[in-house]
Scaffold this active site. Structure first.
Site, PDB file in Angstrom:
ATOM      1  N   GLU A  85      -9.932   4.131   6.125  1.00  0.00           N
ATOM      2  CA  GLU A  85      -9.112   4.579   7.252  1.00  0.00           C
ATOM      3  C   GLU A  85      -9.923   5.336   8.309  1.00  0.00           C
ATOM      4  O   GLU A  85      -9.780   5.077   9.501  1.00  0.00           O
ATOM      5  CB  GLU A  85      -7.935   5.424   6.760  1.00  0.00           C
ATOM      6  CG  GLU A  85      -6.931   4.637   5.907  1.00  0.00           C
ATOM      7  CD  GLU A  85      -6.362   3.402   6.596  1.00  0.00           C
ATOM      8  OE1 GLU A  85      -6.527   3.245   7.826  1.00  0.00           O
ATOM      9  OE2 GLU A  85      -5.750   2.577   5.888  1.00  0.00           O
TER      10      GLU A  85
ATOM     11  N   GLY B  78       2.969   2.508  10.872  1.00  0.00           N
ATOM     12  CA  GLY B  78       2.673   1.722  12.069  1.00  0.00           C
ATOM     13  C   GLY B  78       2.495   0.244  11.779  1.00  0.00           C
ATOM     14  O   GLY B  78       3.124  -0.610  12.403  1.00  0.00           O
TER      15      GLY B  78
ATOM     16  N   MET C 298       0.346  -2.704   8.708  1.00  0.00           N
ATOM     17  CA  MET C 298      -0.319  -2.858   7.416  1.00  0.00           C
ATOM     18  C   MET C 298      -1.238  -4.076   7.415  1.00  0.00           C
ATOM     19  O   MET C 298      -0.826  -5.153   7.838  1.00  0.00           O
ATOM     20  CB  MET C 298       0.746  -2.968   6.322  1.00  0.00           C
ATOM     21  CG  MET C 298       0.179  -3.132   4.941  1.00  0.00           C
ATOM     22  SD  MET C 298      -0.829  -1.690   4.439  1.00  0.00           S
ATOM     23  CE  MET C 298      -2.048  -2.517   3.426  1.00  0.00           C
ATOM     24  N   GLU C 299      -2.447  -3.861   6.918  1.00  0.00           N
ATOM     25  CA  GLU C 299      -3.523  -4.849   7.043  1.00  0.00           C
ATOM     26  C   GLU C 299      -3.569  -5.910   5.952  1.00  0.00           C
ATOM     27  O   GLU C 299      -4.649  -6.444   5.664  1.00  0.00           O
ATOM     28  CB  GLU C 299      -4.861  -4.103   7.059  1.00  0.00           C
ATOM     29  CG  GLU C 299      -5.271  -3.460   5.712  1.00  0.00           C
ATOM     30  CD  GLU C 299      -4.929  -1.983   5.568  1.00  0.00           C
ATOM     31  OE1 GLU C 299      -3.991  -1.519   6.258  1.00  0.00           O
ATOM     32  OE2 GLU C 299      -5.586  -1.304   4.764  1.00  0.00           O
ATOM     33  N   ASN C 300      -2.446  -6.274   5.336  1.00  0.00           N
ATOM     34  CA  ASN C 300      -2.452  -7.304   4.287  1.00  0.00           C
ATOM     35  C   ASN C 300      -3.342  -8.476   4.692  1.00  0.00           C
ATOM     36  O   ASN C 300      -3.293  -8.938   5.826  1.00  0.00           O
ATOM     37  CB  ASN C 300      -1.038  -7.830   4.054  1.00  0.00           C
ATOM     38  CG  ASN C 300      -0.017  -6.727   4.036  1.00  0.00           C
ATOM     39  OD1 ASN C 300      -0.059  -5.866   3.180  1.00  0.00           O
ATOM     40  ND2 ASN C 300       0.865  -6.727   5.022  1.00  0.00           N
TER      41      ASN C 300
ATOM     42  N   HIS D 184      -6.846  -2.014  15.055  1.00  0.00           N
ATOM     43  CA  HIS D 184      -7.020  -1.287  13.786  1.00  0.00           C
ATOM     44  C   HIS D 184      -6.785  -2.209  12.583  1.00  0.00           C
ATOM     45  O   HIS D 184      -7.629  -2.298  11.689  1.00  0.00           O
ATOM     46  CB  HIS D 184      -6.062  -0.095  13.756  1.00  0.00           C
ATOM     47  CG  HIS D 184      -6.136   0.733  12.517  1.00  0.00           C
ATOM     48  ND1 HIS D 184      -6.895   1.874  12.445  1.00  0.00           N
ATOM     49  CD2 HIS D 184      -5.560   0.582  11.296  1.00  0.00           C
ATOM     50  CE1 HIS D 184      -6.777   2.401  11.224  1.00  0.00           C
ATOM     51  NE2 HIS D 184      -5.964   1.639  10.518  1.00  0.00           N
ATOM     52  N   GLU D 185      -5.649  -2.875  12.579  1.00  0.00           N
ATOM     53  CA  GLU D 185      -5.331  -3.709  11.404  1.00  0.00           C
ATOM     54  C   GLU D 185      -6.298  -4.884  11.298  1.00  0.00           C
ATOM     55  O   GLU D 185      -6.721  -5.250  10.210  1.00  0.00           O
ATOM     56  CB  GLU D 185      -3.880  -4.207  11.470  1.00  0.00           C
ATOM     57  CG  GLU D 185      -2.826  -3.113  11.624  1.00  0.00           C
ATOM     58  CD  GLU D 185      -2.961  -1.948  10.651  1.00  0.00           C
ATOM     59  OE1 GLU D 185      -3.435  -2.167   9.519  1.00  0.00           O
ATOM     60  OE2 GLU D 185      -2.605  -0.811  11.031  1.00  0.00           O
TER      61      GLU D 185
ATOM     62  N   GLU E  89       0.848  -1.182   0.000  1.00  0.00           N
ATOM     63  CA  GLU E  89       0.000   0.000   0.000  1.00  0.00           C
ATOM     64  C   GLU E  89       0.890   1.242   0.000  1.00  0.00           C
ATOM     65  O   GLU E  89       1.852   1.282   0.755  1.00  0.00           O
ATOM     66  CB  GLU E  89      -0.901   0.049   1.228  1.00  0.00           C
ATOM     67  CG  GLU E  89      -1.906   1.194   1.131  1.00  0.00           C
ATOM     68  CD  GLU E  89      -2.909   1.246   2.289  1.00  0.00           C
ATOM     69  OE1 GLU E  89      -2.762   0.478   3.260  1.00  0.00           O
ATOM     70  OE2 GLU E  89      -3.823   2.056   2.203  1.00  0.00           O
TER      71      GLU E  89
HETATM   72  N1  TRP Z   1      -3.072   1.024   5.663  1.00  0.00           N
HETATM   73  C1  TRP Z   1      -2.163   1.077   6.763  1.00  0.00           C
HETATM   74  C2  TRP Z   1      -2.999   1.324   8.002  1.00  0.00           C
HETATM   75  O1  TRP Z   1      -3.677   2.279   8.113  1.00  0.00           O
HETATM   76  C3  TRP Z   1      -1.123   2.115   6.719  1.00  0.00           C
HETATM   77  C4  TRP Z   1      -0.226   2.229   5.540  1.00  0.00           C
HETATM   78  C5  TRP Z   1      -0.460   2.854   4.388  1.00  0.00           C
HETATM   79  C6  TRP Z   1       1.114   1.869   5.473  1.00  0.00           C
HETATM   80  N2  TRP Z   1       0.643   2.897   3.610  1.00  0.00           N
HETATM   81  C7  TRP Z   1       1.623   2.318   4.258  1.00  0.00           C
HETATM   82  C8  TRP Z   1       1.940   1.206   6.343  1.00  0.00           C
HETATM   83  C9  TRP Z   1       2.958   2.155   3.918  1.00  0.00           C
HETATM   84  C10 TRP Z   1       3.267   1.050   5.989  1.00  0.00           C
HETATM   85  C11 TRP Z   1       3.778   1.516   4.808  1.00  0.00           C
HETATM   86  O2  TRP Z   1      -3.022   0.558   8.877  1.00  0.00           O
HETATM   87 ZN    ZN Z   2      -5.583   1.754   8.541  1.00  0.00          ZN
END
Ligand code: TRP
Ligand code: ZN
Length: 908
Positions: free
Chosen positions: A330, A271, A273-275, A307-308, A126
């Protein structure tokens, strides 16, 4: 092909993709120096879109092979530029494209795409990182099913992870010369956009837990860390279990995979990432042990894990059509994690009053962040609606506006339709859009339709940049026995140049002379309702007024005597309220308001007022007198939650106060605010000492909320007490520093010694580095404490210390956490030192942004934002900042990320 880094993308230019990717097979020959990726994708013409060639995105890829249905493309059948690859030959309605690329993970310092951290492989896709892995339509509305094969050296990379379910694994017969390799095959049953793809490979160890979901399915939960750190994962795992339970209960949403993994990595741009099924986390939001993590860290781990996890539904099952819709996932997910934390804190409380206070504490913390970071953003050159209309670099729009103001907008929706109504809206949203990539309008429509409400006017919040202001006056009419609130709203003009009139929920109460809520009765029938269940503003004396006009009057009847209005209870909308409170009214609200948020708010207003009046030349003692007494009362009020008292006793930061000034002289602001702190320290010295003693008798460390709340109050008291200067206080801090069995107390004691310029300061800093030298996350705290120091008389500029620390072994310019802890904290968190009149801070800023930009543009662009508010400062500082901005803008080879930030700042 478009290579202009300042190219602007517009929301209204959206067109659906001409081709849909239904299935993709990805094979990775993992090698840190050169990884070969084979992507085999089934494409189908999109019946809902105009005909067009297949155009794929790519970045820093070496193309090795390309074939359609098994036939390699010849020159002239495709056009491959640095950022786009178009297939120019005629294509059938459906076909299979095979693309082989080579990438260099070890050389990837941007931490986007596939990269190496401490010898292990990680991905971050992302928003647009997948294009650094293979040629693909790297946009969120192209959703495909992924099957991933990972092959790697078995010794160096024993663990091979990707999204979904593990369907096969085994050894690969060794080549004659080579080391033994192995493979794993992962299959993700859910279609997903490329930004949710993930791979992790390397030497990792997991803690595991199995759990039965609500419907009775057995799921495996894993937290993966570098071996040796397993004992730091307990809190993250527990938080995950709580998050799963909470989403089942509050929203009826269940985990949809057999396996859910969290992996911690030390080098990470944000912080977490929600993969899908494979969340990747900054170690900062996984590791939590009392020795190394503060109570705040523990709370942050819980909220980021939540959150994730919550993204699995709000983000993954239903995702964004395009990146302008980012707040769809978000804002909503931040709102959900805020509610999760509030419910968790309330659940740990032992009475309804304690639960209400716990919720208010969470609310205050969230609003504090909004005011400290989002309000300035919304008033500066990067101001944008929560759904922006244009961007140059999407990475720059992962902002506090999209996230935190976005969450406030969702919260207002819940306030307007009530908790149950909001749940109905969520249910309808999933019923309509599960498996789709949708827009913010789709979400609002679901909430509107589920509740039979017209939210057209409310939708303007999505288009409106800038913080709206409510100018409110109150008038008691003894003859009519009424009290009238007159409310006028003002917002900056929107994209069409007009001032929009917003739909604003304004929660209010009226306090009688005894400080009790008056029962509220409105004359006429303007729209108003009781505060929704679950909001902290649910006292019977609270009404939510619905503002829908530019100027409106609300007449409360049966009001016999003058009242004090309590406005915007529980912060019911992200606005600024202008109301001319007298100090004695604020003290009255601070002591009596049934809404704890507004009790806190009243003391904040007193504090800001004291600073502003002193800056205007008032006598400092007189300006502060009401505040001093209000704080004395709160500090000593044992009926109040210690966590709440800690918030009341913490003065608004320099940044928040600066926003209220027309012209900021940071040196003067610091002098006045520090003097106010010193006044509070000495006038309440005995009270601080007493609170420190009362809150300190705790015995061994415990994790629970009550214990954490007592630590918080104890440590704010310690800070003031040390500041007052008594040797006894300094010794107490030094003792606490040396003997603490947890990081909360240790860090607070160190901070107290540093802020109080105590003689023990340097020894304590040295001792901390000895104790925690090999703990990067602890050393971040050490770096930040020093970067944000207020200089004591006769000491050299803090910048000298910061420069020296950049050569300390604990620092690395390649690690985003270290950079934020030292460079970021100095540039954004130490106003007076950063804005030194000799311009040294700005020169440092330009130098560091340029150095970082060559390594990691995303991180560089964040640091670059320290100059956003340059127009607010004194003229000579403005001139120096402008020239620093121009110097940077003039550099060749600057990334699009930094160019956008600097360009917008200069245009302001
Ligand atoms: N989508 C992630 C979240 O809100 C955050 C995110 C977006 C992110 N781009 C990123 C994390 C790039 C790391 C690197 O939880
Ligand atoms: Zn998020």
């Amino acid at each position: 092909m478009d290579m202009d880094p300042t190219r602007t993308i517009h929301r209204l230019d959206y067109t659906p993709p001409s081709w849909l990717a239904e299935r993709i097979g990805l094979e990775f020959e993992l090698d840190p120096r050169r990884t070969v990726v084979t992507a085999t994708t089934r494409y189908r013409r999109n019946p809902a879109a105009g005909a067009g060639p297949l155009v794929l995105d790519g970045e820093s890829l070496e193309l090795l092979e390309i074939a359609v249905d098994g036939t390699p493309l010849r020159d002239g059948e495709y056009d491959c530029g640095p950022a786009q690859l178009s297939v120019t030959r005629a294509l059938p309605e459906e076909f299979e494209l095979r693309v082989v690329t080579a990438i260099a993970p070890e050389a990837n310092t941007a931490l986007m795409g596939l990269y190496v951290s401490n010898g292990n492989f990680f991905t971050q896709c992302e928003a647009e990182g997948f294009r650094r892995i293979t040629w693909f339509q790297d946009r969120p509305d192209v959703m495909a099913r992924y099957r991933v094969t990972l092959r790697a050296d078995r010794e160096r990379f024993p663990v091979l992870l990707s999204n979904g379910n593990l369907v096969d694994q085994g050894d690969i017969p060794a080549a004659a010369d080579g080391a033994a390799r192995h493979y794993a095959v992962w299959d993700d049953p859910f279609p997903k956009p490329s930004y949710l793809f993930a791979v992790v490979a390397g030497r990792l160890a997991a803690t595991e837990r199995s759990l039965k979901t609500r419907s009775g399915r057995e799921v495996l939960l894993q937290v993966w860390v570098e071996p040796g750190n397993e004992d730091r994962t307990g809190h993250a795992m527990q938080s995950l279990v709580e998050a799963i339970r909470w989403d089942e209960e509050r929203f009826g949403l269940e985990l949809d995979l057999d396996r859910f993994m969290i992996v911690a990595v030390g080098d990470f741009n944000m912080g977490a990432m929600e993969n899908k099924g494979l969340n990747v986390f900054n170690t900062k939001y996984v590791f939590a042990t009392p020795r190394l993590a503060t109570d705040v860290d523990f709370a942050n781990v819980e909220s980021v894990v939540g959150h994730e996890y919550f993204h699995n539904w709000t983000g993954n099952r239903v995702t964004c059509r395009d990146w302008f819709q980012l707040t769809l996932k978000e804002g909503l997910t931040v709102f959900r994690d805020q509610e999760f934390s509030a419910d968790r804190m309330a659940a740990e409380s032992d009475s309804p009053a304690a639960a209400a206070s716990a919720r208010a504490v969470k609310r205050i913390e969230d609003v504090r962040l909004l005011r400290a970071a989002q309000f300035p953003e919304d008033a500066g050159p990067m101001a944008h609606p929560i759904r922006p209309d244009a961007y140059q670099e999407i990475n720059n729009f992962y902002t506090v506006t999209v996230y935190e103001k976005g969450a406030e907008v969702i919260r207002m929706l819940q306030t307007l339709v009530g908790r149950d109504g909001f749940r109905r809206g969520m249910d309808l949203y999933f019923q309509r859009h599960d498996g789709q990539a949708v827009t913010c309008d789709d979400f609002v429509a679901a909430v509107a339709d589920a509740n039979g409400r017209d939210l057209a006017q409310f939708s303007r919040w999505y288009a409106q940049a800038g913080t709206p202001r409510l100018a409110i006056t109150g008038r008691h009419d003894p003859a009519a026995r009424s009290f009238t609130l007159e409310v006028a709203q003002a917002s900056p003009p929107d994209a069409s140049g007009r001032m929009p009139v917003l739909h604003v929920p304004l929660a209010v109460g009226l306090l009688d002379a005894q400080g009790r809520d008056l029962p509220l009765r409105l004359a006429g029938t303007p729209t108003a309702q009781a505060a929704p269940e679950g909001s902290a503003a649910q006292a019977p004396g609270t009404l939510v007024l619905e503002l829908t006009g530019q100027r409106q009057s609300f007449v409360f009847v049966d009001v016999d005597a003058p009242v004090v209005p309590s406005l915007l209870r529980d912060f019911s909308a992200p606005v600024i309220v202008d109301y001319r409170y007298e100090d004695r009214e604020l003290a009255f609200l601070a002591a009596h308001d049934s809404d704890p948020f507004n009790r806190w708010e009243a003391t904040q207003r007193l504090a800001v007022g004291a600073v502003l009046r002193t800056l205007d030349g008032d006598d400092p003692a007189r300006a502060a007198s009401t505040l001093v007494e209000a704080l004395r009362r709160s500090l000593g009020d044992e009926t109040l939650d210690p966590a709440f008292r800690e918030l009341v006793l913490t003065l608004p930061g320099e940044g928040v106060i600066a926003e209220q000034l027309a012209v900021v002289d940071p040196a003067r602001l610091r002098a006045v605010r520090d003097a106010l702190r010193m006044r509070l320290a000495s006038e309440l010295e005995a009270d601080w000492r007493g609170a420190f003693a009362r809150m300190g008798d705790q015995g061994p460390w415990r994790a629970d909320r009550t214990a954490a709340a007592r630590r918080a109050l104890k440590n704010v008291a310690l800070g003031y007490w040390v500041l007052a200067g008594a040797a006894e206080a300094r010794e107490a801090a030094a003792t606490q520093f040396a003997s603490a069995d947890n990081m909360t107390d240790r860090q607070a004691a160190l901070q107290a010694l540093v802020s109080g310029a105590a003689p023990q300061r340097d020894a304590a800093l040295a001792a901390f580095a000895t104790e925690f030298g090999d703990e990067p996350l602890a050393m971040d705290k050490w770096l930040t404490i020093q970067a944000t120091m207020h200089r004591a008389p006769g000491e050299p500029p803090v910048l000298e210390r910061v420069r020296a620390l950049m050569s300390h072994p604990a620092f690395s310019i390649r690690n985003p956490n270290r950079v934020r802890a030292l460079v970021g904290s100095f540039c954004s968190g130490n106003l007076a030192e950063f804005h030194a009149t000799d311009g040294s801070g700005y020169a440092f800023w330009a130098e560091q942004v340029a150095a970082l930009d060559a390594l990691n543009p995303q991180v560089a662009a964040r640091i670059a934002r320290a100059l956003d508010r340059w127009r607010k400062f004194t003229p000579e500082r403005q001139a120096a900042m402008r020239s620093a901005l121009e110097t940077l803008a003039g550099r060749e080879g600057l990334s699009g990320d930094v160019r956008e930030i600097v360009g917008k700042a200069l245009a302001a």
